[in-house]
Design an enzyme around this catalytic site. Structure first.
Site, PDB file in Angstrom:
ATOM      1  N   ASP A 111      25.032 -36.391  11.525  1.00  0.00           N
ATOM      2  CA  ASP A 111      25.192 -34.981  11.185  1.00  0.00           C
ATOM      3  C   ASP A 111      23.820 -34.450  10.770  1.00  0.00           C
ATOM      4  OD1 ASP A 111      25.754 -32.506  10.048  1.00  0.00           O
ATOM      5  OD2 ASP A 111      27.612 -33.176   9.107  1.00  0.00           O
ATOM      6  N   HIS A 112      23.288 -33.529  11.559  1.00  0.00           N
ATOM      7  CA  HIS A 112      21.928 -33.040  11.293  1.00  0.00           C
ATOM      8  C   HIS A 112      21.849 -32.208  10.020  1.00  0.00           C
ATOM      9  CE1 HIS A 112      17.851 -32.816  12.513  1.00  0.00           C
ATOM     10  NE2 HIS A 112      18.083 -32.960  13.805  1.00  0.00           N
TER      11      HIS A 112
END
Length: 471
Positions: free
Chosen positions: A441-442
């Site tokens: 998850d950036h």
């Protein structure tokens, strides 16, 4: 005088709202004991045997095997014996309610499902003996006993026996048009009332015809569809098979769709020389004598490497609180691992993996895998993961870009370990090579953190001695 009680599908926990009937464990007319399992259901998370809180004779079952029921829908009715001098009672837990008007005290266990539902004890109890109930009600009856004539209220449907309807939508449609389903002859298998039967009856009432409310043509299991060809023309295709998205498959579909909608994911990958890791595993498993223990799997070693990496990069053991707009870093590592079963893909969870060594993790993975294949995993064993390890190498593939298991922040993918040409100590050699991929998850970290995590994993795979610093 026997009293007929209705047992509804209880709340199975974990926010589940429906379940599919897999197998009935009792027949109409069977005598059941208190807390005896009566049906095996499949939820979106596990297979569960549902115990009935009443003891007596089964007078009706609702739903065929393979049908889906919402929580709170009638599951079965049971005729129980009651005392002649006691007041009317509707004892029982949660979803079990009385459907008769007889008098007396009815015993129930207070439990609708082991580990779930209400556990409150009943104020007063009296054991219902199967012999007493069998004397009051014939041993094999096709329908429930009739409510005493003195009862002023109309006879409940449950007492008249089950209606051959398994779809809640069909029942709702009939209620909306004041149709008595018992007057319809179903056109489905074994007289099952289909939606088409109800719609046909509604049309007959609207047209004022005297045609009987009876069967229409059976619903086809497959319908012709129009298929777009490569040339842009629409052609008539053959009958298409429709497979319901429910149970485990439906839950996986919902979760993956939500992950794609909500998580801005990215993937990085690297090839690693796993020759030394395989040699270390062989050495561990070759130990004899008092020091020998259970065999250690490659997955267990990779799981232990993951926990060491998450200790160094805690950003990846976290989740997002959208309402508070906060990243929540989690103190424990509950490590999920993807397992393919006959029921579909499931992700059992190894609790507190950060406190386990490779041997302990391996033993728990083996236990959970066996339970998954047998369909015995509980909802608690399938939820609460904080990081997932996905070994897709068992399918004979090298790489993948896995979808994050929402609401986690990352997933490590492991491909097959195969001999490949590799430059080793300045020379070309054949080594055992594996591709590792990390989908993350950036929002919880940038590429530098993700790359550092994956590089540490690869270093431990190539040089297992690196792990000695954290053991």
């Amino acid at each position: 005088m026997p009293q007929v009680l209705e047992f509804k599908l209880p709340d199975l926990g974990e926010g589940l709202t429906e379940a599919e009937i897999v197998r009935w464990l009792v027949e109409v007319g069977d005598v059941v004991a208190i807390d005896q399992p009566v049906v095996e259901v499949e939820t979106a998370k596990a297979m569960v045997e549902v115990p009935c809180p009443y003891g007596g004779v089964v007078t009706a079952r609702f739903g065929e095997e393979g049908s889906e029921l919402p929580v709170g829908a009638p599951l079965l009715t049971v005729a129980v014996s009651v005392g002649a001098d006691a007041g009317s009672s509707e004892e029982g837990a949660g979803a079990a309610t009385g459907s008769g008007s007889g008098s007396g005290e009815v015993e129930s266990s207070g439990n609708v499902l082991v580990g779930y539902g209400t556990g409150a004890p009943v104020a007063r109890r009296r054991r219902v003996r199967p012999t007493a109930v069998a004397a009051a009600v014939p041993a094999r009856v096709p329908v429930a006993p009739v409510v005493p004539v003195a009862a002023p209220d109309p006879v409940p449907d449950a007492v008249l026996g089950p209606v051959a309807v398994v779809s809640p939508l069909v029942r709702k449609l009939a209620r909306q048009h004041d149709l008595d389903l018992r007057k319809l002859a179903g056109s489905g298998r074994d007289g099952l009332i289909l939606r088409a039967d109800v719609e046909s009856a509604i049309r007959a009432l609207a047209e004022g015809t005297s045609a009987p409310l009876s069967a229409v043509a059976p619903e086809p299991e497959a319908v012709p569809v129009s298929v777009a060809s490569s040339a842009g023309r629409t052609v008539e295709g053959s009958a298409a098979q429709r497979i319901p998205l429910r149970g485990v498959r439906g839950a996986v579909a919902d979760k993956l769709s939500r992950s794609r909608r909500e998580i801005p994911d990215a993937t990085c990958w690297v090839d690693a020389d796993a020759t030394e890791l395989m040699a270390a595993r062989a050495a561990m498993n070759s130990v004899a004598g008092p020091a020998a223990g259970p065999k250690v799997s490659v997955l267990a070693l990779l799981a232990r490497i993951c926990t060491a990496a998450l200790a160094r990069f805690p950003e990846l053991n976290s989740t997002i609180d959208l309402e508070a707009r906060e990243i929540v870093r989690l103190p424990e590592v509950h490590l999920g691992f993807a397992a393919q079963t006959e029921r579909g893909l499931v992700v059992p969870v190894v609790r507190d993996a950060q406190a386990r060594n490779a041997e302990s993790i391996g033993a728990e993975i083996a236990r959970l895998t066996e339970a998954a294949r047998a369909g015995r995993l509980t909802p608690a064993e399938l939820t609460g993961g904080t990081f997932t390890l996905n070994n897709y190498g068992v399918f004979g593939v090298d790489g993948s870009t896995p979808i994050i298991n929402h609401p986690e922040a990352a997933m490590l993918g492991v491909g097959r370990i195969v001999p490949k040409p590799w430059v080793y100590q300045g020379e070309l050699a054949v080594r055992q090579v594996v591709q590792l991929s990390l989908t993350f998850d950036h929002r919880v970290c940038d590429g530098g953190t993700a790359g550092g995590f994956l590089r540490y994993i690869a270093d431990c795979v190539e040089q297992p001695a690196v792990l000695l610093r954290t053991l």
